[in-house]
Design an enzyme around this catalytic site. Structure first.
Site, PDB file in Angstrom:
ATOM      1  N   ASP A  33       0.851  -1.197   0.000  1.00  0.00           N
ATOM      2  CA  ASP A  33       0.000   0.000   0.000  1.00  0.00           C
ATOM      3  C   ASP A  33       0.891   1.254   0.000  1.00  0.00           C
ATOM      4  O   ASP A  33       1.864   1.329   0.754  1.00  0.00           O
ATOM      5  CB  ASP A  33      -0.863  -0.054   1.279  1.00  0.00           C
ATOM      6  CG  ASP A  33      -1.940   1.005   1.317  1.00  0.00           C
ATOM      7  OD1 ASP A  33      -2.408   1.413   0.241  1.00  0.00           O
ATOM      8  OD2 ASP A  33      -2.340   1.396   2.439  1.00  0.00           O
ATOM      9  N   HIS A  72      -7.384  10.063   4.451  1.00  0.00           N
ATOM     10  CA  HIS A  72      -6.969   9.064   5.438  1.00  0.00           C
ATOM     11  C   HIS A  72      -7.283   9.534   6.862  1.00  0.00           C
ATOM     12  O   HIS A  72      -7.409  10.722   7.100  1.00  0.00           O
ATOM     13  CB  HIS A  72      -5.460   8.820   5.346  1.00  0.00           C
ATOM     14  CG  HIS A  72      -5.046   8.090   4.112  1.00  0.00           C
ATOM     15  ND1 HIS A  72      -4.094   8.564   3.254  1.00  0.00           N
ATOM     16  CD2 HIS A  72      -5.463   6.913   3.591  1.00  0.00           C
ATOM     17  CE1 HIS A  72      -3.934   7.707   2.258  1.00  0.00           C
ATOM     18  NE2 HIS A  72      -4.763   6.697   2.429  1.00  0.00           N
ATOM     19  N   HIS A 103      -9.437   4.832  -1.325  1.00  0.00           N
ATOM     20  CA  HIS A 103      -8.602   5.000  -0.124  1.00  0.00           C
ATOM     21  C   HIS A 103      -9.373   5.841   0.878  1.00  0.00           C
ATOM     22  O   HIS A 103     -10.357   6.490   0.538  1.00  0.00           O
ATOM     23  CB  HIS A 103      -7.295   5.707  -0.491  1.00  0.00           C
ATOM     24  CG  HIS A 103      -6.303   4.820  -1.144  1.00  0.00           C
ATOM     25  ND1 HIS A 103      -5.172   4.383  -0.516  1.00  0.00           N
ATOM     26  CD2 HIS A 103      -6.308   4.246  -2.372  1.00  0.00           C
ATOM     27  CE1 HIS A 103      -4.505   3.584  -1.345  1.00  0.00           C
ATOM     28  NE2 HIS A 103      -5.174   3.491  -2.475  1.00  0.00           N
ATOM     29  N   ASN A 162     -10.002   0.353   0.880  1.00  0.00           N
ATOM     30  CA  ASN A 162      -8.931   0.289   1.888  1.00  0.00           C
ATOM     31  C   ASN A 162      -9.432   0.696   3.272  1.00  0.00           C
ATOM     32  O   ASN A 162     -10.093   1.727   3.413  1.00  0.00           O
ATOM     33  CB  ASN A 162      -7.804   1.237   1.499  1.00  0.00           C
ATOM     34  CG  ASN A 162      -7.018   0.748   0.310  1.00  0.00           C
ATOM     35  OD1 ASN A 162      -7.419  -0.188  -0.378  1.00  0.00           O
ATOM     36  ND2 ASN A 162      -5.894   1.375   0.045  1.00  0.00           N
TER      37      ASN A 162
END
Ligand code: G3H
Ligand code: 13P
Ligand code: ZN
Length: 307
Positions: free
Chosen positions: A82, A180, A210, A253
């Site tokens: 990743d 994230h 993501h 993810n």
């Protein structure tokens, strides 16, 4: 079973219209939690490690743990690098038997991203390893974002089409408004679905989301009960995630949800049982909480019984 090709797993997901969870691992407890959850739900699964995870546990430990555990299960398991940024790490992952690698040059100008990705594709494909790359920058989509910022951060569908043609990548991670971590949005969570649709129509390869953790109320409630401070944390609702899958996302993810579950498990034992000092009792609870979280994710993604 031996590890399965990431490409085979994701092409099947694309054909049949669901997404496969790619779960970040940093230790043995997390690998076991992910494998157990996927096995119980008969789901294919992708286990992924970042360069940070590799620095923490070593690439041999990461790849061998996943390979050994996958031998005892019948579900398809893939192993993915990743956010690969360093050429050496990418080569090492390919040599170590990873089934796919991500080259993350999304912070570079388009031409440099193309060039670096082409180099990785050439080496990886020669070894039978598939490649993911990213376009745009991961940043939460806020109501007050200007048109200029939106265009600067989010993926450009035309560029995505050129990028896929020029590089020959197998999967693309387009930035459509996620970020994230546990603090994804200040206001109402939203993604640019129109952009996602256009990228899908122009690229025809599995797309990756993501920054997809839910940071949901159940996780936050439990975390808070045992003292974890996450004021203002906000993730992606199940409805938004399901819509993203309907619009063409095939790899999702998740790291943050697992981190929260892990920490909550440890906090719970330490808080409720101050006399416990057996690591298995502490980490065992963390493992159980992570497994529950992974199962929740698999159910939302639609990969249950696709193993
Ligand atoms: O993007 C993936 C992670 O959430 C960040 O992981 O701290 O291992 O780099 P890392
Ligand atoms: P989260 O921080 O939302 O879990 O995203 C993880 C991720 O995108 C790993 O590549
Ligand atoms: Zn990511």
């Amino acid at each position: 079973m031996a590890l399965e090709s990431t490409k085979a797993i994701l092409e099947k997901a694309k054909r049949e219209g669901y997404a496969v969870g790619a779960f970040n691992i940093n230790n043995m407890e997390t690998v076991i939690a992910v494998m157990d959850a996927a096995t119980e739900l008969n789901s294919p699964v992708i286990i992924e490690v970042t360069e940070g995870a590799i620095r923490y546990m070593g690439i041999k430990m990461a790849s061998n743990m996943v390979k050994i555990l996958s031998e005892d299960v019948t579900i398809p398991v893939a192993l993915h690098l990743d956010h690969g940024k360093k050429w050496e790490t990418i080569l090492k992952a390919i040599e170590s038997g990873f089934t796919s690698v991500m080259i993350d040059a999304s912070d570079r100008p388009f031409e440099e991203n193309v060039e670096m990705t082409q180099r990785v594709v050439e080496v990886a494909h020669n070894a039978g390893v598939s490649v993911e790359a990213e376009l745009g920058r991961l940043t939460g989509l806020e109501d007050d974002i200007s048109v200029a910022d939106r265009e600067a951060f989010l993926v450009d569908p035309e560029e995505a089409e050129n990028f896929v043609t020029l590089t020959g990548i197998d999967f693309l991670a387009p930035a459509i408004g996620t970020s994230h971590g546990a603090f994804k949005f200040k206001g109402e969570p939203k993604l640019d679905f129109e952009r996602l649709k256009q990228v899908k129509a122009k690229t025809h390869i599995p797309l990756v989301l993501h920054g997809a953790s839910s940071v949901n109320d159940r996780l936050l409630g439990e975390a808070k009960r045992y003292g974890l401070e996450l004021q203002g944390a906000r993730g992606l609702s199940d409805d938004i995630l399901k819509k993203a899958v309907d619009e063409g996302i095939n790899k999702v993810n998740t790291d943050t949800d697992i981190r929260i579950a892990f920490t909550t498990g440890i906090r719970k034992v330490l808080l409720q049982k101050p006399s416990v000092f057996d690591p298995r009792k502490i980490l065992g609870q963390a493992r159980d909480f992570m497994k529950e979280t992974v199962k929740e994710r698999i159910k939302v993604l639609g990969s249950r019984d696709k193993g």
